[in-house]
Every structure is written in structure tokens, then in C-alpha cells.
Design a protein around this motif. Structure first.
Motif, PDB file in Angstrom:
ATOM      1  N   SER A  27      27.497  34.611  80.536  1.00 53.75           N
ATOM      2  CA  SER A  27      27.863  36.007  80.793  1.00 53.75           C
ATOM      3  C   SER A  27      27.106  36.956  79.870  1.00 53.75           C
ATOM      4  CB  SER A  27      29.371  36.192  80.606  1.00 53.75           C
ATOM      5  OG  SER A  27      29.748  35.876  79.268  1.00 53.75           O
ATOM      6  N   LEU A  28      26.928  36.576  78.622  1.00 54.23           N
ATOM      7  CA  LEU A  28      26.205  37.449  77.698  1.00 54.23           C
ATOM      8  C   LEU A  28      24.720  37.481  78.013  1.00 54.23           C
ATOM      9  CD1 LEU A  28      28.002  36.603  74.328  1.00 54.23           C
ATOM     10  CD2 LEU A  28      28.347  38.577  75.817  1.00 54.23           C
ATOM     11  N   PHE A  29      24.164  36.342  78.431  1.00 55.57           N
ATOM     12  CA  PHE A  29      22.757  36.311  78.806  1.00 55.57           C
ATOM     13  C   PHE A  29      22.510  37.221  80.009  1.00 55.57           C
ATOM     14  CE2 PHE A  29      18.684  34.613  79.914  1.00 55.57           C
ATOM     15  CZ  PHE A  29      18.161  34.157  78.717  1.00 55.57           C
ATOM     16  N   GLU A  30      23.376  37.136  80.983  1.00 55.79           N
ATOM     17  CA  GLU A  30      23.243  37.999  82.164  1.00 55.79           C
ATOM     18  C   GLU A  30      23.422  39.462  81.792  1.00 55.79           C
ATOM     19  OE1 GLU A  30      26.147  36.552  84.834  1.00 55.79           O
ATOM     20  OE2 GLU A  30      25.019  34.739  85.389  1.00 55.79           O
ATOM     21  N   TYR A  31      24.316  39.733  80.842  1.00 54.94           N
ATOM     22  CA  TYR A  31      24.537  41.115  80.401  1.00 54.94           C
ATOM     23  C   TYR A  31      23.290  41.680  79.728  1.00 54.94           C
ATOM     24  CZ  TYR A  31      26.434  44.983  77.638  1.00 54.94           C
ATOM     25  OH  TYR A  31      26.657  46.208  77.057  1.00 54.94           O
ATOM     26  N   VAL A  32      22.656  40.880  78.872  1.00 52.70           N
ATOM     27  CA  VAL A  32      21.437  41.336  78.210  1.00 52.70           C
ATOM     28  C   VAL A  32      20.333  41.558  79.227  1.00 52.70           C
ATOM     29  CG1 VAL A  32      19.629  40.666  76.578  1.00 52.70           C
ATOM     30  CG2 VAL A  32      22.028  40.290  75.999  1.00 52.70           C
ATOM     31  N   TYR A  83      16.991  30.086  84.264  1.00 59.02           N
ATOM     32  CA  TYR A  83      15.813  30.677  84.881  1.00 59.02           C
ATOM     33  C   TYR A  83      16.141  31.428  86.157  1.00 59.02           C
ATOM     34  CZ  TYR A  83      12.550  28.545  81.699  1.00 59.02           C
ATOM     35  OH  TYR A  83      11.839  28.203  80.586  1.00 59.02           O
ATOM     36  N   VAL A  84      17.179  30.987  86.844  1.00 57.05           N
ATOM     37  CA  VAL A  84      17.583  31.733  88.042  1.00 57.05           C
ATOM     38  C   VAL A  84      18.022  33.134  87.659  1.00 57.05           C
ATOM     39  CG1 VAL A  84      19.221  31.784  89.953  1.00 57.05           C
ATOM     40  CG2 VAL A  84      18.209  29.610  89.221  1.00 57.05           C
ATOM     41  N   THR A  85      18.683  33.250  86.502  1.00 59.48           N
ATOM     42  CA  THR A  85      19.074  34.571  86.008  1.00 59.48           C
ATOM     43  C   THR A  85      17.854  35.427  85.716  1.00 59.48           C
ATOM     44  OG1 THR A  85      21.043  33.604  85.033  1.00 59.48           O
ATOM     45  CG2 THR A  85      20.381  35.773  84.232  1.00 59.48           C
ATOM     46  N   LEU A  86      16.804  34.791  85.197  1.00 59.69           N
ATOM     47  CA  LEU A  86      15.600  35.524  84.840  1.00 59.69           C
ATOM     48  C   LEU A  86      14.723  35.845  86.033  1.00 59.69           C
ATOM     49  CD1 LEU A  86      14.629  33.476  81.678  1.00 59.69           C
ATOM     50  CD2 LEU A  86      15.486  35.794  81.704  1.00 59.69           C
ATOM     51  N   LYS A  87      14.936  35.135  87.151  1.00 59.04           N
ATOM     52  CA  LYS A  87      14.026  35.265  88.288  1.00 59.04           C
ATOM     53  C   LYS A  87      14.006  36.674  88.842  1.00 59.04           C
ATOM     54  CE  LYS A  87      13.280  33.306  92.890  1.00 59.04           C
ATOM     55  NZ  LYS A  87      13.693  32.259  93.851  1.00 59.04           N
ATOM     56  N   THR A  88      15.153  37.249  89.044  1.00 56.43           N
ATOM     57  CA  THR A  88      15.217  38.578  89.652  1.00 56.43           C
ATOM     58  C   THR A  88      14.563  39.652  88.797  1.00 56.43           C
ATOM     59  OG1 THR A  88      17.226  37.977  90.823  1.00 56.43           O
ATOM     60  CG2 THR A  88      16.760  40.331  90.579  1.00 56.43           C
ATOM     61  N   PRO A  89      14.879  39.779  87.497  1.00 60.09           N
ATOM     62  CA  PRO A  89      14.202  40.802  86.708  1.00 60.09           C
ATOM     63  C   PRO A  89      12.705  40.582  86.596  1.00 60.09           C
ATOM     64  CG  PRO A  89      15.560  39.396  85.321  1.00 60.09           C
ATOM     65  CD  PRO A  89      15.930  39.099  86.721  1.00 60.09           C
ATOM     66  N   CYS A  90      12.273  39.308  86.598  1.00 60.29           N
ATOM     67  CA  CYS A  90      10.832  39.070  86.524  1.00 60.29           C
ATOM     68  C   CYS A  90      10.144  39.554  87.785  1.00 60.29           C
ATOM     69  CB  CYS A  90      10.545  37.595  86.307  1.00 60.29           C
ATOM     70  SG  CYS A  90      10.903  37.043  84.633  1.00 60.29           S
ATOM     71  N   ILE A 126      15.909  43.712  74.455  1.00 55.53           N
ATOM     72  CA  ILE A 126      14.810  42.752  74.362  1.00 55.53           C
ATOM     73  C   ILE A 126      14.902  41.959  73.067  1.00 55.53           C
ATOM     74  CG2 ILE A 126      12.301  42.568  74.120  1.00 55.53           C
ATOM     75  CD1 ILE A 126      12.042  44.864  76.087  1.00 55.53           C
ATOM     76  N   LEU A 127      15.219  42.624  71.983  1.00 54.32           N
ATOM     77  CA  LEU A 127      15.383  41.924  70.716  1.00 54.32           C
ATOM     78  C   LEU A 127      16.527  40.912  70.791  1.00 54.32           C
ATOM     79  CD1 LEU A 127      14.885  44.807  68.127  1.00 54.32           C
ATOM     80  CD2 LEU A 127      13.342  42.918  68.592  1.00 54.32           C
ATOM     81  N   SER A 128      17.626  41.301  71.389  1.00 54.76           N
ATOM     82  CA  SER A 128      18.747  40.367  71.538  1.00 54.76           C
ATOM     83  C   SER A 128      18.369  39.212  72.455  1.00 54.76           C
ATOM     84  CB  SER A 128      19.964  41.105  72.095  1.00 54.76           C
ATOM     85  OG  SER A 128      20.399  42.100  71.196  1.00 54.76           O
ATOM     86  N   PHE A 129      17.595  39.499  73.494  1.00 50.93           N
ATOM     87  CA  PHE A 129      17.078  38.459  74.384  1.00 50.93           C
ATOM     88  C   PHE A 129      16.268  37.429  73.595  1.00 50.93           C
ATOM     89  CE2 PHE A 129      13.432  37.116  76.988  1.00 50.93           C
ATOM     90  CZ  PHE A 129      14.081  36.445  78.003  1.00 50.93           C
ATOM     91  N   CYS A 130      15.400  37.913  72.714  1.00 55.02           N
ATOM     92  CA  CYS A 130      14.595  37.006  71.890  1.00 55.02           C
ATOM     93  C   CYS A 130      15.469  36.192  70.946  1.00 55.02           C
ATOM     94  CB  CYS A 130      13.573  37.807  71.097  1.00 55.02           C
ATOM     95  SG  CYS A 130      12.369  38.690  72.107  1.00 55.02           S
ATOM     96  N   ASP A 131      16.493  36.818  70.359  1.00 55.51           N
ATOM     97  CA  ASP A 131      17.378  36.105  69.450  1.00 55.51           C
ATOM     98  C   ASP A 131      18.135  34.993  70.171  1.00 55.51           C
ATOM     99  OD1 ASP A 131      16.670  37.610  67.243  1.00 55.51           O
ATOM    100  OD2 ASP A 131      18.194  39.127  67.603  1.00 55.51           O
TER     101      ASP A 131
END
Length: 699
Positions: free
Chosen positions: A539-544, A578-585, A560-565
Motif C-alpha cells: 500500500s505504501l509503495f503504491e501510494y508513493v 513491477y506491475v505497480t510500476l508498469k502504469t507510471p512507466c 522520488i526520494l522515498s521511492f529510492c529509499d
């Protein structure tokens, strides 16, 4: 040559008093809008400086002071200044006879000119004080002055001004005088201290003008700093007179200097604690210090009582000075405070109340004390004195609550009460980041991270209720900022159901940019704690990720900084998202346009585990964050070089810029098969507009 002879003659010429008066007039003349006034003043200043270095300046300065009542103030001041400068640096020009004559003339001029401008009178006093230091034949100068000018009321005021600068001139000026003379003069001042203080108290009782009383207190302060014989201080009403002025607080000007005297008395009486070993060999001196300490503590107890009866509020004009007095007690009497007596806890309680003030100076002073106390508590804990630490546990919890209230952002750029602390939103933000956040960490040191988290979570719950009631999100943001501030004080293995509930509620917060910024920063600060609690990650990953794609500016940079952390702390779990990341990419054309400041501020605690999967994830995430365009574009931020994992290649499509390719072909093929859209950003190109690529260690 004639020109050389003329120049030598001009240099040897003795300036006249008329020439000096003309130069002084040119120096102080109003500057015209046009006509080279600045140049004329510069030349006059240089000429006068050269004049003061000449031997003839002694006589010319004396001529300038003759008939001073009918001359401009600037001319009289320059004459006095010249004599003061000559006495300090060229006193060897004087013979014993001329030195005696100069002393008598300066004293006569001081008495005659005592009602003149104060800045001129002060400079005359400084000249006499400097002469007294050099003039070895003038022994016990302070006592002689007291006997000559301390008997008449009309000369007592100017005598007080002269006595004020005598200790200061010895210790603040660099004189070309031997060490033996300095010691002798210092002993003479010590011998005269009792008579000087007695004169000050007698004159203070007779004076009704606050400005005159202020001069008396300035004299007392000067002698306290440089002549601190405890036997002199305990046999005079100095402590009572000083604290009586502070307790009444009728005059602001008098209050300030009285507070300075009180702080100096506190510092002197603290010799009982700071010089305990050396005073053990001087029992009589120790007795006087202990007596002075008891007198000061009795009056401080009265101030604590007055603080309580005034409902913990002081007039705005004297608040900072009162706080400064208590901070001096807290700093110098720290061994006494650590004993935990009722008086000690009362003083600590007053300093806790000052943390609720919004005045910049008062709040800063109070928070500095709590930083010192936090360090002392840490030392006591390291030494095994847990009982001492428990004495102040509740105080530190209350400090955390007070600091959280101070963290609430002002309603607008200019606060309602127009205090210096909250005049502008930017200034407040800097103060909150540097001072308040550090003070909240001090509270965590004093009462423990668990207790501090409980306070912050309780504040968050109250803020949520306030938001539901009034729609004011500032209290929510303040509690989250407090949670962010103490993140590094929270152990990774600490279990807190309350903290977990707060983190779970972050994605449900209102869509306010400032609130979102602080919320995603909290996620980044608690990356290691989240790693130990996997149910929170998705949930937090999706929120970021949602914050990155839907916001901009500072909010996006923080996300972005929190994403890196998160990727740094949770590298194994990132593969499942990665499915979470697919849409924003895809929405970003295969990359994130992270701002330069955001990427450049990436915080790296260390490399990841080094397995092939980590190398692939690390390289791919760098590509997403740092790359500009797949081909022919510029790199938003440099990607640091690393040994192993990736190698430099040239892009097959665009040979002008180097590329980075993952060496782990198996992992590359597996990811490419699972997610074809990842193939190009993962394996092909990371471009740099300047033609070089550096490679960071690991996200």
C-alpha cells in the motif's frame, strides 16, 4: 630633486589646530548628491589618520579641547579620540611630569564637560582609564577617584561612568604594558571593589531616574565580570537589589541590564560546582561561594513561585530576559538539577513552560537548555544512573508535546501574532527543520523512542479528529513531520501497533500538497522499519508511485526520494511490484522525469545484496529515474559508475553517447519475457548529454 625636498618638508610640517578643524568639518560634512563629497571625506579621513600618528598630535589635541563648550561636538570628540589613541599606542612619548599633567587636565575636563554628550564623556573616561593602566606612579587609582569625586552628588554620576570602563579597559584592550603592571593594576581593582559596590548601591538608592539606575547596574556588571571576589559579593545587597528589579519588572531598560547582572551572579555562584576540587583547599572562599549560591537560589525560588502565580506568562517585553536567567541556572547549576529536588524540578518545569512561547529568542533559549539536559541524561544513562533519567522522563514527554504544537504551520505567510518566529512561512520552515526537529529528537533521547512515538501518535489521532471537525489539515501535517523527525531514533526491531496504524493511514490522507509531501517523506524515513513489516509495503509503495505520477514540484521530488529509499531497503520485495510500476512507466514514456535536485539528493546507506536480481533492479530503477529520452535525449542526473553488474557500451541506435548494459543476460531475458516494455529501458541505453556516464553504487 626639488619635488623630493618639497615632499619631505610637507611630511615634516606640523599641522595646526585650524587645519585639523577644517579636516574634521570635511569628514563630517553632509555628502552632496553631486560634487565628489565621498572623495573629500576619504581624503580627510586619511589625513586625520596620518595626523594622529604624529608626535605633534598631543599638543594639537589639547588645543582642540580648550574652550570645548564653544566648539562643535565633532571637533571635541576628535580631540578626545586622538588623546585616547595616543595614550594607548604612544604613551612612551610622555615623561612622568607630562603624564601627571595630562591626568590632571583630563580629570578637570571630565568634570567640566560631565553634562555634555554621553559618547564624548565615555571616550574621556576611556582615555583616563587607559592612562591609569600605564601610569605606574598613579597607584590605587580607583580608590583615589572615589575619595575625590564620590562625596558630591553632582560628580557621582560621571564617576560611575569612569569606574565602569576601568576594569573593561584593562581586559578588553591590547596594551603595550608589562605583565607585572597588569597584575598590580588588577590587584588594585580588587582592593577597591567593596568601596565601588558600596558607592553604587548608595547612589542607586538616591537616584530616581531609570537611565541613571541603568548606568549604576552597568557599573556593577563591569566589576562583576572582572572582579569576582565572593567575599565582596556576599556582604553587599547586590543579589536582593538585582532580583527586586527583576521581580517588579517596571522598567524595560533597567530590566535588561539587571538580567545581565543576575546571569553573572549565577555564573559566579556556580563555582561551587565547577571549581569544587580547587575550592576544597580554600575553605573560606568556598564558604562565601556557598553563601552566594544560597542567596541566588532563594531568589530563583521566588521567581518560580511568581511564574506559577502569573499563570506561566510574563510580559512580552521581559520574557526573553527571564528565560535567559532560567537557562543560565539550568546550564551552570546542572549538577544541582540532576539531584532532582523540588526546587530543581520547579526550575526545569519553568524551562518547559518556555517551550510553549512563540517568541523566537525565548523559544530558542529554552530548546537549547533541553538539548544540554538531553546530553546530560544520556551520560547518566551510560553510567548506569537510570534513576536520574527517570526523574525527567515526564518532562521530556511534555517537551515532545510542546514541540509538536510548535510544528503546526502558520495559517499564512505572515502569522496572526506577527512574532519573529512566524513572520514568514519560509523562515518558519527553516526553523522547524533545524531547531524543532532536533528538539523532538532530544525528547526521544530523554524519554525513549517508544514514549516519543506514543506522544506523536496521540497527537496524530487528535489531529485527525480536528480535521474531521474543522477541515484543518495543519495539525495532521505537524504530527507527521514530528514522526519524520524522530525516524532515525526508532530502532528497526521496535514493535509498535500505533506506528503501524499511522503508516497504514497515510494513503488515505487528504490530497493536500504539503500534507502529501510530509507523508511520503515519512515513508522514506521509515524504509527499514517498513522492510521488517512486509504487509505495509504494497500500500505504501503504491501510494508513493501514485504521488510521483499525480503531483509535481517538491512533492514529487520527495516522493522520488522515498521511492529510492524503499528500493534500497526492500530490494527483494520490489521485484514483486513491477506491475505497480508498469502504469507510471508507460505514462511517462518508459521513464520518470525526476527533477535534478531530487535525484542528486538520493541517500545511499550502502550497496544491496549483490545478487543478479539486485543488479537488474538497481540498473533498471536508475534508468527510470535518471534517463531523459530513450534515444537522443539528455540525462536528467548522472548515474554513478560501479564495478561489476553493468558495463559500458555504445547504443546501437545512437553511437554518440555511451550506454549501460546489464551483464546478467539471464535475468535480463527473464524480465524482458515477463514484461516486454521493460526491455529497452533495462538493457539498452542511458544517455548523458555531456557524453559521459557515471554509475551510482546501488539504490
Amino acid at each position: 630633486p626639488d619635488s623630493v625636498v618639497m615632499a619631505a618638508a610637507a611630511a615634516a610640517a606640523v599641522p595646526t589646530a585650524e587645519e585639523v578643524v577644517a579636516a574634521v568639518a570635511a569628514l563630517y560634512a553632509p555628502v552632496a548628491v553631486e560634487g565628489g563629497g565621498d572623495e573629500a571625506r576619504r581624503r580627510a579621513n586619511e589625513w586625520l589618520g596620518e595626523f594622529q600618528r604624529k608626535r605633534a598630535a598631543w599638543d594639537v589635541a589639547a588645543q582642540l579641547l580648550a574652550g570645548a563648550a564653544s566648539k562643535p561636538e565633532q571637533v571635541v570628540y576628535f580631540g578626545v579620540l586622538t588623546l585616547y589613541t595616543k595614550i594607548r599606542h604612544d604613551y612612551r612619548d610622555l615623561t612622568p611630569h607630562t603624564m601627571l599633567a595630562l591626568r590632571d587636565s583630563l580629570l578637570n575636563f571630565l568634570i567640566a564637560y560631565r553634562t555634555g554628550p554621553r559618547y564624548i564623556v565615555e571616550r574621556i573616561c576611556m582615555a583616563i582609564a587607559a592612562l591609569a593602566i600605564h601610569m605606574e606612579s598613579w597607584q590605587n587609582a580607583a580608590l583615589q577617584l572615589l575619595s575625590c569625586y564620590g562625596q558630591k552628588l553632582e560628580t557621582t554620576l560621571v564617576l560611575v561612568q569612569l569606574l565602569t570602563v576601568m576594569p573593561e579597559e584593562l581586559h578588553t584592550s591590547k596594551f603595550h604594558v608589562n605583565h607585572e603592571r597588569q597584575q598590580q593594576y588588577d590587584k588594585e581593582l580588587t582592593a577597591a571593589a567593596h568601596e565601588v559596590l558600596s558607592l553604587c548601591f548608595a547612589f542607586f538608592a538616591q537616584a530616581s531616574d531609570a537611565n541613571v539606575q541603568k548606568l549604576v547596574f552597568q557599573c556593577l556588571l563591569s566589576w562583576l565580570k572582572y572582579v569576582s571576589d565572593p567575599s565582596v559579593l556576599t556582604c553587599t545587597p547586590l543579589v536582593n537589589v538585582t532580583f527586586d528589579v527583576i521581580a517588579t519588572g517596571t522598567s524595560t531598560q533597567l530590566f535588561e541590564v539587571a538580567a545581565d547582572v543576575a546571569c553573572e551572579l549565577i555564573h559566579i555562584s556556580a563555582h561551587v560546582f565547577t571549581h569544587q576540587a580547587s575550592l576544597a583547599y580554600e575553605p573560606e572562599k568556598l564558604k562565601h561561594y556557598e553563601l552566594l549560591l544560597s542567596q541566588v537560589m532563594a531568589r530563583m525560588t521566588g521567581l518560580v513561585t511568581q511564574h506559577t502565580t502569573q499563570q506561566k506568562r510574563w510580559p512580552d517585553a521581559v520574557t526573553a530576559s527571564i528565560c535567559r536567567i532560567f537557562c543560565y541556572v539550568g546550564d551552570d547549576y546542572m549538577p544541582f538539577l540532576l539531584q532532582g529536588s523540588a526546587v530543581a524540578l520547579g526550575i526545569v518545569g519553568v524551562l518547559l513552560d518556555f517551550t510553549a512561547y512563540t517568541d523566537w529568542e525565548t523559544l530558542t533559549l529554552a530548546l537549547d537548555f533541553w538539548h544540554i539536559l538531553g546530553k546530560e541524561v544520556t551520560e547518566q544513562r551510560d553510567q548506569g544512573a537510570e534513576g536520574t533519567c527517570q526523574l525527567f522522563s515526564n518532562h521530556f514527554r511534555a517537551l515532545a508535546q510542546s514541540v509538536l504544537q510548535q510544528m503546526v504551520m502558520p495559517i499564512s505567510a505572515v502569522a496572526v501574532n506577527s512574532t519573529p518566529l512566524q513572520e514568514r512561512l519560509d523562515d518558519y520552515g527553516n526553523f522547524r527543520k533545524s531547531q524543532l526537529a532536533a528538539s523532538l529528537r532530544d525528547a526521544a533521547v530523554g524519554c525513549g523512542a517508544t514514549a516519543t512515538i506514543e506522544v506523536v501518535v496521540a497527537c496524530f489521532a487528535q489531529a485527525a479528529a480536528e480535521y474531521n471537525k474543522s477541515g484543518d489539515w495543519r495539525f495532521l501535517e505537524a504530527s507527521l513531520y514530528g514522526l519524520r523527525s524522530v525516524a532515525r531514533c526508532v530502532p528497526e526491531d521496535m514493535e509498535s501497533q500505533q506506528l503501524q496504524q499511522v503508516l497504514e493511514s497515510l494513503p488515505k490522507l487528504p490530497a493536500v500538497l504539503q500534507l502529501q509531501t510530509t507523508a511520503v517523506e515519512v515513508v522514506g524515513r521509515y524504509d527499514s522499519w517498513i522492510h521488517r513489516h512486509p504487509p505495509l509495503l504494497q500500500s505504501l509503495f503504491e501510494y508513493v508511485m501514485r504521488t510521483i505520477t499525480t503531483t509535481g514540484g517538491r512533492t514529487r521530488s520527495s516522493a522520488i526520494l522515498s521511492f529510492c529509499d524503499l528500493c534500497q531497503a526492500c530490494s527483494d520485495e520490489v521485484m514483486s511490484h513491477y506491475v505497480t510500476l508498469k502504469t507510471p512507466c508507460r505514462a511517462g514514456g518508459g521513464r520518470f522525469h525526476g527533477s535534478v535536485p531530487a535525484v542528486s539528493r538520493m541517500r545511499k546507506a550502502g550497496p544491496v545484496s549483490g545478487r543478479p536480481r539486485d543488479s537488474v533492479v538497481s540498473c533498471w530503477l536508475r534508468n527510470i529515474i535518471a534517463s531523459g529520452k530513450p534515444h537522443g535525449g539528455s540525462l536528467v542526473a548522472a548515474v554513478p559508475a560501479r564495478r561489476g553488474g553493468c558495463a559500458r557500451h555504445h547504443c546501437a541506435t545512437c553511437v554518440r553517447a555511451p550506454a549501460i548494459r546489464c551483464r546478467d543476460a539471464t535475468a535480463t531475458a527473464r524480465l524482458a519475457a515477463a514484461q516486454p516494455w521493460l526491455c529497452l529501458p533495462l538493457c539498452e541505453t542511458i544517455h548523458c548529454g555531456v557524453g559521459t556516464v557515471t554509475h551510482r553504487a546501488a539504490l
